[in-house]
Design an enzyme around this catalytic site. Structure first.
Site, PDB file in Angstrom:
ATOM      1  N   GLN A 183       2.220  -2.040   5.833  1.00 37.54           N
ATOM      2  CA  GLN A 183       2.400  -0.649   6.232  1.00 37.54           C
ATOM      3  C   GLN A 183       2.755  -0.480   7.711  1.00 37.54           C
ATOM      4  O   GLN A 183       3.614   0.334   8.056  1.00 37.54           O
ATOM      5  CB  GLN A 183       1.142   0.137   5.898  1.00 37.54           C
ATOM      6  CG  GLN A 183       1.377   1.622   5.803  1.00 37.54           C
ATOM      7  CD  GLN A 183       0.322   2.303   4.942  1.00 37.54           C
ATOM      8  OE1 GLN A 183      -0.693   2.772   5.457  1.00 37.54           O
ATOM      9  NE2 GLN A 183       0.548   2.358   3.639  1.00 37.54           N
ATOM     10  N   HIS A 194      -0.831   1.981  15.891  1.00 38.86           N
ATOM     11  CA  HIS A 194       0.408   2.303  15.194  1.00 38.86           C
ATOM     12  C   HIS A 194       1.619   2.192  16.115  1.00 38.86           C
ATOM     13  O   HIS A 194       2.706   2.623  15.752  1.00 38.86           O
ATOM     14  CB  HIS A 194       0.350   3.720  14.608  1.00 38.86           C
ATOM     15  CG  HIS A 194      -0.762   3.911  13.628  1.00 38.86           C
ATOM     16  ND1 HIS A 194      -2.036   4.215  14.019  1.00 38.86           N
ATOM     17  CD2 HIS A 194      -0.791   3.838  12.282  1.00 38.86           C
ATOM     18  CE1 HIS A 194      -2.818   4.318  12.954  1.00 38.86           C
ATOM     19  NE2 HIS A 194      -2.085   4.101  11.886  1.00 38.86           N
ATOM     20  N   GLU A 239      -3.591  -7.108   3.114  1.00 39.56           N
ATOM     21  CA  GLU A 239      -2.288  -7.596   3.571  1.00 39.56           C
ATOM     22  C   GLU A 239      -2.046  -9.074   3.264  1.00 39.56           C
ATOM     23  O   GLU A 239      -0.931  -9.464   2.907  1.00 39.56           O
ATOM     24  CB  GLU A 239      -2.143  -7.343   5.077  1.00 39.56           C
ATOM     25  CG  GLU A 239      -1.898  -5.893   5.446  1.00 39.56           C
ATOM     26  CD  GLU A 239      -3.143  -5.045   5.452  1.00 39.56           C
ATOM     27  OE1 GLU A 239      -3.022  -3.816   5.628  1.00 39.56           O
ATOM     28  OE2 GLU A 239      -4.250  -5.612   5.284  1.00 39.56           O
ATOM     29  N   GLU A 274       0.838  -1.195   0.000  1.00 38.66           N
ATOM     30  CA  GLU A 274       0.000   0.000   0.000  1.00 38.66           C
ATOM     31  C   GLU A 274       0.880   1.256   0.000  1.00 38.66           C
ATOM     32  O   GLU A 274       1.747   1.407   0.854  1.00 38.66           O
ATOM     33  CB  GLU A 274      -0.894  -0.012   1.237  1.00 38.66           C
ATOM     34  CG  GLU A 274      -1.789  -1.244   1.322  1.00 38.66           C
ATOM     35  CD  GLU A 274      -2.235  -1.555   2.748  1.00 38.66           C
ATOM     36  OE1 GLU A 274      -2.178  -0.633   3.595  1.00 38.66           O
ATOM     37  OE2 GLU A 274      -2.614  -2.708   3.010  1.00 38.66           O
ATOM     38  N   ASP A 323       1.227  -3.589  13.319  1.00 36.38           N
ATOM     39  CA  ASP A 323      -0.100  -3.959  13.819  1.00 36.38           C
ATOM     40  C   ASP A 323      -0.960  -4.571  12.719  1.00 36.38           C
ATOM     41  O   ASP A 323      -1.790  -5.436  12.976  1.00 36.38           O
ATOM     42  CB  ASP A 323      -0.800  -2.719  14.382  1.00 36.38           C
ATOM     43  CG  ASP A 323      -0.160  -2.225  15.669  1.00 36.38           C
ATOM     44  OD1 ASP A 323      -0.203  -2.955  16.665  1.00 36.38           O
ATOM     45  OD2 ASP A 323       0.411  -1.117  15.664  1.00 36.38           O
ATOM     46  N   TYR A 324      -0.767  -4.123  11.475  1.00 39.17           N
ATOM     47  CA  TYR A 324      -1.574  -4.628  10.364  1.00 39.17           C
ATOM     48  C   TYR A 324      -1.034  -5.945   9.810  1.00 39.17           C
ATOM     49  O   TYR A 324      -1.704  -6.606   9.007  1.00 39.17           O
ATOM     50  CB  TYR A 324      -1.644  -3.586   9.241  1.00 39.17           C
ATOM     51  CG  TYR A 324      -2.204  -2.258   9.676  1.00 39.17           C
ATOM     52  CD1 TYR A 324      -2.925  -2.124  10.864  1.00 39.17           C
ATOM     53  CD2 TYR A 324      -2.010  -1.118   8.905  1.00 39.17           C
ATOM     54  CE1 TYR A 324      -3.430  -0.895  11.267  1.00 39.17           C
ATOM     55  CE2 TYR A 324      -2.520   0.113   9.298  1.00 39.17           C
ATOM     56  CZ  TYR A 324      -3.226   0.222  10.480  1.00 39.17           C
ATOM     57  OH  TYR A 324      -3.726   1.431  10.877  1.00 39.17           O
TER      58      TYR A 324
END
Length: 797
Positions: free
Chosen positions: A540, A585, A518, A487, A543-544
């Site tokens: 990115q 984040h 993801e 992304e 956490d993701y």
């Protein structure tokens, strides 16, 4: 026959049709016999391809050398039709035969009908996959292979459209003409990985031919409770092309041999020619033996459904069609069926004997040693082992170990011989079942030469992100196989601008923006890496990464192990984590990463120069790796090495950032700067703190540097931003248990981690959630005071 196939583009002779029927019949007999073997206790579990045979054969007719498969356990007939497997290997895997010649797919590590071909040679190097049919290694997790399917097809797009790859990767592609074939059960299309993958395929416009086997049920749940409108092709109609690109959808029936052959010939030819994805929804399929050997489908299917499955059984319908079309008579078919049934049973017998024969030899060796022990308790163990009908290695090991327990305290030649056998047998089987978790080839990242960063008076000082920009730029220029997907990595150059300007310089096939997906970004990288490319999967934020964790853990991390070194996918996963602002984040779920990703190296650099060195190392290696950059480090100043793009940082080698004598502090990433700040404050309190950056959590301190520091300071604290009991506990276990550091301690070892909750927003939330300078000072001071309270008065009065 002429009437049935009059409009077909596929010329089928009577002999070919009969051969197809005989293959379908043989596959069905193997499924029936396989189920019986489980019920007899010769195998642990069985899941088979019965009811899918004719569609498998039709699909195989469109498959070419160089093509790829990412499917699941219903594809045995396809695997046999393409000669990527055979009936004897089917039984070998069913029994769990730990021999690569018998089960080249998994060497007994996967349960039955989990297929794979071997595309690495004995040295771990890629074979010429364009010359052979290829199957990526199966996984059991539902729809877990779908993201990888996207990558296998995406590689063809890159090979066709990126002229820099022409001639660079000989043996991996012929102008991108290869098609990626996928299969999935209709109920499994409810999984998010399916929807994410289908959407990605439509956006990317890749040569993917995805088949949905629709037998009306997901184990016991009918399709009406699984899928809107009870039809996945109806639901997906909006994906079909109009004046915009989309996905071609075909619907055909699973018992209609001529219709299936026609559909697959038409669909795959277009996929191969136009590089557009297709979905083939194969309806009216059956499942004669139910889902698996774990239960009976008569318990949940109605009499009407069972009657339908009997009437529309694909093998029986093809048999009737052959007779009606006068391709062969019933008596001819009966003769061939008798011969094929006998051949399948013979293959079963040979596979069983090949499975048991070497284990019997091992059993006899153990029994021979045990017979030399004159003790009634051991004789009982020996007789039970000697008389067993089905022998397992676990039974041999358990028997020998129990006998050795009985001989405790005795000093005799028999006990010495038995102890040697137990030790050797344990090591043999650890290698047999546990090897190849990581690459052991000459291209392993652990073998990459260390090239130190070189600086001069001309080395500029820049924002840390610029070190990465220049490093990636040099690598893109050096190796056309490298590309990054994620992304905002293209036009924007990443949200932190570490790829700034590189898409304009190297092109949008090298730096490619994706949607927010993801799991399939990672899958896109896995499949491409299997086909000789060097992808960077950009997630990115750490956490993701949890969205992609299932694919990373179940597929990528286990790939080399579950194929016993037959397959690899050297993916580099790039992400950013630790300290920024806000719950989503600032996460550091490192214990999740370390424990879920065994098989993937995990680098945790403290700055961007270290991160660049890790990328340079991983680019030269062939094991997948995850690099987690420090989010708040992109604007901090660093010097650019003169040999940017070339210098390397070794994996598994900690760095002493500050020498000390009173206590050893072990940490990584963003905590390094805080620890150094705390060490300076401790100096003023008379405490000498040694600060060590482990640099990678996996591999972890391969030369045992930590224990040498502990031997000097006699005290240890592990600091990190994970929850209590997370990565700090992992580091403590490594230092104390794996390296025997406990022997040198004079004080209780400590961990200092984050709170069990997520970090609150803003600098105050960060300060009171995660380790800070003052908390480190207080904890370290308490450790040294524990040993010398007369020297260090309490800090809190």
């Amino acid at each position: 026959m002429a009437k049935a196939l009059r409009n077909s583009k596929v010329a089928l002779t009577g002999e070919a049709i009969v051969a197809d029927y005989r293959l379908a019949y043989s596959s069905r007999r193997a499924s029936v016999i396989g189920r019986a073997e489980v019920l007899r206790g010769n195998a642990t579990f069985g899941i088979f391809g019965d009811g899918k045979e004719i569609a498998n054969i039709a699909m195989a007719k469109a498959f070419r050398p160089g093509d790829w498969r990412a499917g699941y356990y219903r594809d045995q007939t396809f695997m046999w039709a393409t000669r990527m497997s055979n009936v004897r290997a089917f039984f070998a895997q069913l029994y769990g035969t730990a021999n690569l010649e018998a089960d080249p797919a998994s060497g007994g590590r996967q349960m039955g009908n989990h297929f794979a071909t071997r595309f690495l040679d004995d040295r771990g190097a890629f074979e010429r996959t364009v010359d052979m049919p290829n199957s990526s290694a199966d996984v059991s997790n539902v729809a877990g292979w779908m993201p990888r399917l996207i990558g296998l097809a995406y590689a063809s797009k890159l090979y066709r459209n990126n002229p820099l790859l022409n001639g660079v990767q000989d043996g991996f592609s012929v102008h991108g003409n290869e098609v990626a074939f996928g299969t999935i059960g209709d109920a499994s299309t409810s999984e998010g990985l399916f929807w994410e993958s289908v959407n990605a395929a439509g956006v990317l416009q890749i040569p993917m031919a995805l088949s949905v086997w629709d037998d009306g049920y997901g184990i016991s749940v009918p399709i009406s409770a699984e899928t809107t409108k009870a039809s996945i092709s109806d639901v997906l109609r909006g994906f079909m092309p109009d004046d915009r690109p989309g996905i071609d959808i075909y619907v055909t029936r699973g018992w209609d041999y001529s219709g299936l052959v026609e559909t697959y010939a038409k669909a795959v030819e277009k996929v191969r020619r136009e590089h557009k994805p297709a979905l083939i929804h194969v309806t009216e399929m059956t499942q004669p033996q139910g889902h698996s050997t774990s239960g009976s489908h008569e318990r949940y299917k109605s009499k009407e459904r069972l009657r339908f499955e009997n009437e529309y059984d694909c093998v029986a319908r093809m048999r009737d069609w052959i007779i009606e079309s006068e391709i062969a008579s019933e008596s001819q078919l009966e003769g061939w069926e008798a011969a094929d049934k006998e051949a399948v049973e013979a293959a079963r017998d040979l596979a069983w004997e090949a499975f048991q024969s070497p284990i019997r030899v091992e059993r006899d060796r153990a029994v021979g040693i045990l017979r030399r022990v004159d003790m009634p308790e051991v004789a009982e163990i020996t007789n039970a082992l000697d008389e067993a009908h089905k022998i397992t290695r676990s039974f041999i090991m358990a028997s020998a170990s129990r006998a050795l327990f009985q001989l405790r305290g005795l000093d005799s030649p028999a006990r010495t011989e038995l102890a040697r056998f137990v030790d050797e047998y344990r090591r043999e089987n650890e290698e047999r079942y546990n090897s190849h978790l990581y690459s052991a080839s000459t291209e392993s990242p652990l073998n990459v030469p260390v090239v130190p960063a070189v600086y001069s008076n001309k080395s500029p000082t820049v924002d840390g992100r610029q070190v990465l920009v220049r490093n990636f730029d040099a690598n893109f220029a050096r190796d056309p196989r490298i590309f990054v997907i994620g992304e905002d990595v293209g036009r924007l150059g990443d949200v932190n601008l570490v790829f700034e300007g590189l898409q304009a310089k190297h092109g949008d096939l090298r730096l490619t923006d994706t949607g927010i997906r993801e799991a399939t970004i990672l899958g896109q990288a896995i499949g491409s890496a299997m086909r000789g490319l060097r992808p960077i999967c950009d997630i990115q934020y750490l956490d993701y990464f949890l969205y992609a964790l299932e694919v990373a853990s179940d597929d990528l991390a286990t790939l080399h192990w579950r194929s016993v070194g037959g397959q690899k996918a050297p993916v580099i996963i790039r992400t950013k984590g630790h300290r920024l602002v806000g719950i989503w984040h600032s996460g550091s779920p490192m214990s999740v990463v370390v424990n879920a990703l065994r098989g993937i190296y995990v680098a945790v650099p403290r700055n961007m120069t270290q991160a660049a060195g890790f990328y340079n190392t991983l680019f030269q290696g062939d094991n997948p790796g995850l690099v987690i950059e420090v989010l708040n480090g992109y604007r901090l100043k660093e010097r650019v090495p003169d040999n940017v793009g070339l210098f390397t940082v070794p994996l598994g080698v900690p760095e002493v950032l500050r020498e000390g004598t009173d206590c050893t502090l072990v940490t990584y990433g963003a905590c390094c700067a805080i620890a150094l700040d705390a060490a300076q404050a401790l100096d003023e309190l008379g405490v000498s703190l040694e600060v060590i950056d482990v640099q990678t959590l996996n591999p972890f301190d391969v030369d045992h540097m930590l224990v040498r520091s502990i031997e000097k300071t006699h005290a240890l604290i592990c600091v990190d931003e994970d929850v209590p009991g997370g990565a700090s506990a992992f580091m403590l276990q490594q230092a104390l248990e794996a390296q025997n550091g406990w022997w040198h301690l004079d004080a209780e070892p400590r961990t200092l981690s984050a709170s069990p909750n997520r970090p609150a927003y803003g600098p105050d939330g960060d300060y009171f959630t995660k380790p800070n300078r003052e908390s480190i000072v207080a904890t370290v001071y308490g450790i040294v005071r524990e040993r010398q309270p007369w020297r260090f008065p309490p800090l809190d009065g």
